[in-house]
Design a protein around this motif. Structure first.
Motif, PDB file in Angstrom:
ATOM      1  N   LEU A  22      85.161  73.225  54.991  1.00 48.62           N
ATOM      2  CA  LEU A  22      84.989  73.221  56.440  1.00 48.62           C
ATOM      3  C   LEU A  22      84.067  72.064  56.800  1.00 48.62           C
ATOM      4  CD1 LEU A  22      84.312  76.413  58.563  1.00 48.62           C
ATOM      5  CD2 LEU A  22      83.524  74.147  59.233  1.00 48.62           C
ATOM      6  N   CYS A  23      84.615  71.095  57.520  1.00 50.00           N
ATOM      7  CA  CYS A  23      83.881  69.859  57.780  1.00 50.00           C
ATOM      8  C   CYS A  23      84.549  69.145  58.946  1.00 50.00           C
ATOM      9  CB  CYS A  23      83.920  68.976  56.527  1.00 50.00           C
ATOM     10  SG  CYS A  23      83.066  67.401  56.668  1.00 50.00           S
ATOM     11  N   GLY A  24      83.753  68.415  59.723  1.00 46.65           N
ATOM     12  CA  GLY A  24      84.303  67.694  60.864  1.00 46.65           C
ATOM     13  C   GLY A  24      85.251  66.579  60.489  1.00 46.65           C
ATOM     14  N   GLY A  25      85.083  66.004  59.291  1.00 43.88           N
ATOM     15  CA  GLY A  25      86.005  64.988  58.812  1.00 43.88           C
ATOM     16  C   GLY A  25      85.818  63.601  59.397  1.00 43.88           C
ATOM     17  N   PHE A  26      84.648  63.349  60.021  1.00 39.99           N
ATOM     18  CA  PHE A  26      84.396  62.026  60.608  1.00 39.99           C
ATOM     19  C   PHE A  26      83.458  61.253  59.692  1.00 39.99           C
ATOM     20  CE2 PHE A  26      81.716  59.225  63.240  1.00 39.99           C
ATOM     21  CZ  PHE A  26      82.696  58.445  63.848  1.00 39.99           C
ATOM     22  N   MET A  27      83.810  60.015  59.401  1.00 37.21           N
ATOM     23  CA  MET A  27      82.963  59.153  58.575  1.00 37.21           C
ATOM     24  C   MET A  27      82.626  57.909  59.378  1.00 37.21           C
ATOM     25  SD  MET A  27      84.468  59.502  54.735  1.00 37.21           S
ATOM     26  CE  MET A  27      82.831  59.283  54.065  1.00 37.21           C
ATOM     27  N   SER A  28      81.348  57.731  59.646  1.00 41.27           N
ATOM     28  CA  SER A  28      80.903  56.592  60.447  1.00 41.27           C
ATOM     29  C   SER A  28      80.948  55.305  59.636  1.00 41.27           C
ATOM     30  CB  SER A  28      79.474  56.835  60.938  1.00 41.27           C
ATOM     31  OG  SER A  28      78.546  56.693  59.880  1.00 41.27           O
ATOM     32  N   TRP A  29      80.795  54.199  60.330  1.00 41.90           N
ATOM     33  CA  TRP A  29      80.746  52.883  59.687  1.00 41.90           C
ATOM     34  C   TRP A  29      79.630  52.813  58.654  1.00 41.90           C
ATOM     35  CZ3 TRP A  29      79.678  54.504  64.459  1.00 41.90           C
ATOM     36  CH2 TRP A  29      78.348  54.424  64.887  1.00 41.90           C
ATOM     37  N   ALA A  70      85.313  53.549  62.521  1.00 43.52           N
ATOM     38  CA  ALA A  70      85.056  54.660  61.616  1.00 43.52           C
ATOM     39  C   ALA A  70      86.406  55.216  61.167  1.00 43.52           C
ATOM     40  CB  ALA A  70      84.226  55.721  62.325  1.00 43.52           C
ATOM     41  N   ILE A  71      86.399  56.327  60.444  1.00 39.97           N
ATOM     42  CA  ILE A  71      87.658  56.954  60.043  1.00 39.97           C
ATOM     43  C   ILE A  71      87.531  58.472  60.139  1.00 39.97           C
ATOM     44  CG2 ILE A  71      88.284  55.082  58.446  1.00 39.97           C
ATOM     45  CD1 ILE A  71      87.636  57.038  56.148  1.00 39.97           C
ATOM     46  N   GLY A  72      88.700  59.124  60.174  1.00 39.31           N
ATOM     47  CA  GLY A  72      88.775  60.560  59.989  1.00 39.31           C
ATOM     48  C   GLY A  72      89.424  60.819  58.644  1.00 39.31           C
ATOM     49  N   VAL A  73      88.895  61.758  57.872  1.00 36.88           N
ATOM     50  CA  VAL A  73      89.434  62.018  56.537  1.00 36.88           C
ATOM     51  C   VAL A  73      89.199  63.480  56.184  1.00 36.88           C
ATOM     52  CG1 VAL A  73      87.290  61.349  55.339  1.00 36.88           C
ATOM     53  CG2 VAL A  73      89.471  61.223  54.120  1.00 36.88           C
ATOM     54  N   MET A 267      78.487  64.007  56.622  1.00 33.40           N
ATOM     55  CA  MET A 267      78.907  63.423  55.349  1.00 33.40           C
ATOM     56  C   MET A 267      78.084  62.178  55.029  1.00 33.40           C
ATOM     57  SD  MET A 267      83.010  63.982  54.968  1.00 33.40           S
ATOM     58  CE  MET A 267      83.549  63.258  56.517  1.00 33.40           C
ATOM     59  N   GLY A 268      77.649  61.491  56.072  1.00 31.73           N
ATOM     60  CA  GLY A 268      76.783  60.336  55.839  1.00 31.73           C
ATOM     61  C   GLY A 268      75.486  60.735  55.178  1.00 31.73           C
ATOM     62  N   ILE A 269      74.875  61.825  55.659  1.00 33.36           N
ATOM     63  CA  ILE A 269      73.636  62.313  55.072  1.00 33.36           C
ATOM     64  C   ILE A 269      73.865  62.803  53.648  1.00 33.36           C
ATOM     65  CG2 ILE A 269      71.948  64.192  55.225  1.00 33.36           C
ATOM     66  CD1 ILE A 269      72.021  63.825  58.269  1.00 33.36           C
ATOM     67  N   ALA A 270      75.008  63.476  53.414  1.00 33.70           N
ATOM     68  CA  ALA A 270      75.299  63.957  52.066  1.00 33.70           C
ATOM     69  C   ALA A 270      75.364  62.806  51.068  1.00 33.70           C
ATOM     70  CB  ALA A 270      76.616  64.735  52.070  1.00 33.70           C
TER      71      ALA A 270
END
Length: 345
Positions: A22-29, A70-73, A267-270
């Motif tokens: 369960l995750c938003g799936g957004f990855m920033s630049w 950015a991307i969605g994944v 996900m960036g923080i992870a």
């Protein structure tokens, strides 16, 4: 990174097969830059780019360009590539073993579901929003009306492509918000952060979705494409940071700090915490100072995102501000940059 650095290690992963967390799936630049340093290119995750953010509140809408693409994944795609990359780097991996408890009275001791005990020199805890027995986050971090996370998947559809396109959407409503982004296969990932009181008023997730669809026509138009039941996680402690240190323990990702999901930096923080902790261990060993240093890096992005979340849960506030964002889109870019984790090592 530990494998490349020659440090003895063991990766214990509870799942035998990679799922879709369960995750938003957004990855920033910024997150894509971190992955690039590890050797994973953005195109391997998704060739399409997210270039805009679109905000809905109180019947109003505003849109602005992101500072950088950015991307969605899906987490299935990301986690599959990360695990394969770790194995190719020489990582020692044991799958299908769950950690049931951790004792930090002295040197960290890990107890697994098969009865084994492991006493490592250092423990890197990456259990996400789920706490492990022995290392709970404080109940006070959840507040009196804790947040719940809900995720719904939408199959790829031309109408959704037209509605959402290359944007990440945020739909703000009373005591919650929903985020939508297209993933690598064209499907739509929809995540909601909702106060427990709002869910209780509706009765259940299905009734909540129906009510939100009535209140917010734009969101309702999108929710009509849902093809699977909602996944859920309870008592998400948004805004919490781990500021205490224990020698030999590195708390990563949501175990280090939980940024409100509307910021799109979870996900960036992870990834940033994993990179930073591995470098710190290879340089200094199991030094307790790392956790506090990383907490300082999280202060600004989590603080800014938490303040925005508090305002967003009262839609009259963002509805009043949306015209300003529409006429001055650079304000949205300032907010987007302020909620990214720093690139400090």
């Amino acid at each position: 990174m530990l494998a490349r650095g020659g440090a003895p290690h063991l990766l214990v992963e509870r799942s035998r097969e990679t799922g879709d967390a369960l995750c938003g799936g957004f990855m920033s630049w910024r997150t894509l830059e971190t992955l690039g340093e590890l050797g994973i290119e953005a195109d391997a995750l998704n060739r399409e780019r997210v270039t805009r953010v679109r905000l809905f509140a109180g019947g109003r809408v505003a849109e602005a360009a992101l500072p950088k693409p950015a991307i969605g994944v899906s987490r299935h795609r990301l986690d599959t590539l990360l695990m394969a990359h770790a194995a190719a780097s020489g990582a020692t991996i044991e799958r299908g073993v769950a950690v049931r408890a951790i004792d930090t009275a002295g040197q960290p001791t890990v107890r697994t579901d098969d009865g084994a005990e492991i006493t490592p020199q250092a423990l890197f805890l990456a259990s996400g929003k789920h706490d492990v027995r022995g290392l709970p986050r404080p109940a006070s971090a959840r507040g009196d009306d804790p947040a719940l996370g809900l995720r719904i998947r939408f199959a790829a559809h031309p109408t959704l492509d037209r509605l959402v396109g290359d944007a990440i959407e945020l739909h703000l409503f009373d005591r919650g918000y929903a985020g939508l982004v297209r993933q690598e296969d064209g499907s739509m990932n929809v995540c909601l952060a909702v106060r427990r009181s709002r869910l209780h008023e509706a009765g259940d997730p299905v009734a909540l979705m129906a009510r939100l669809g009535e209140e917010l026509p734009s969101l309702g138009e999108r929710l009509g494409f849902a093809h699977a039941p909602a996944d859920a996680i309870a008592n998400v402690p948004y805004g919490w940071r781990e500021t205490h240190a224990h020698a030999g323990l590195f708390r990563l990702g949501d175990q280090a700090g939980v940024i409100p999901s509307l910021a799109g930096e979870g996900m960036g923080i992870a990834l940033a915490s994993g990179v930073s902790a591995a470098r710190a261990y290879l340089r200094d060993g199991p030094n307790a100072a790392w956790q506090q240093r990383f907490a300082r890096r999280l202060r600004r992005p989590i603080g800014v995102a938490d303040a925005i979340r508090a305002a967003a849960e009262h839609p009259r506030v963002p509805a009043a501000l949306l015209p300003a964002l529409a006429h001055a889109p650079f304000l949205t870019q300032i907010i987007a940059r302020a909620t990214r984790i720093s690139t400090a090592r």
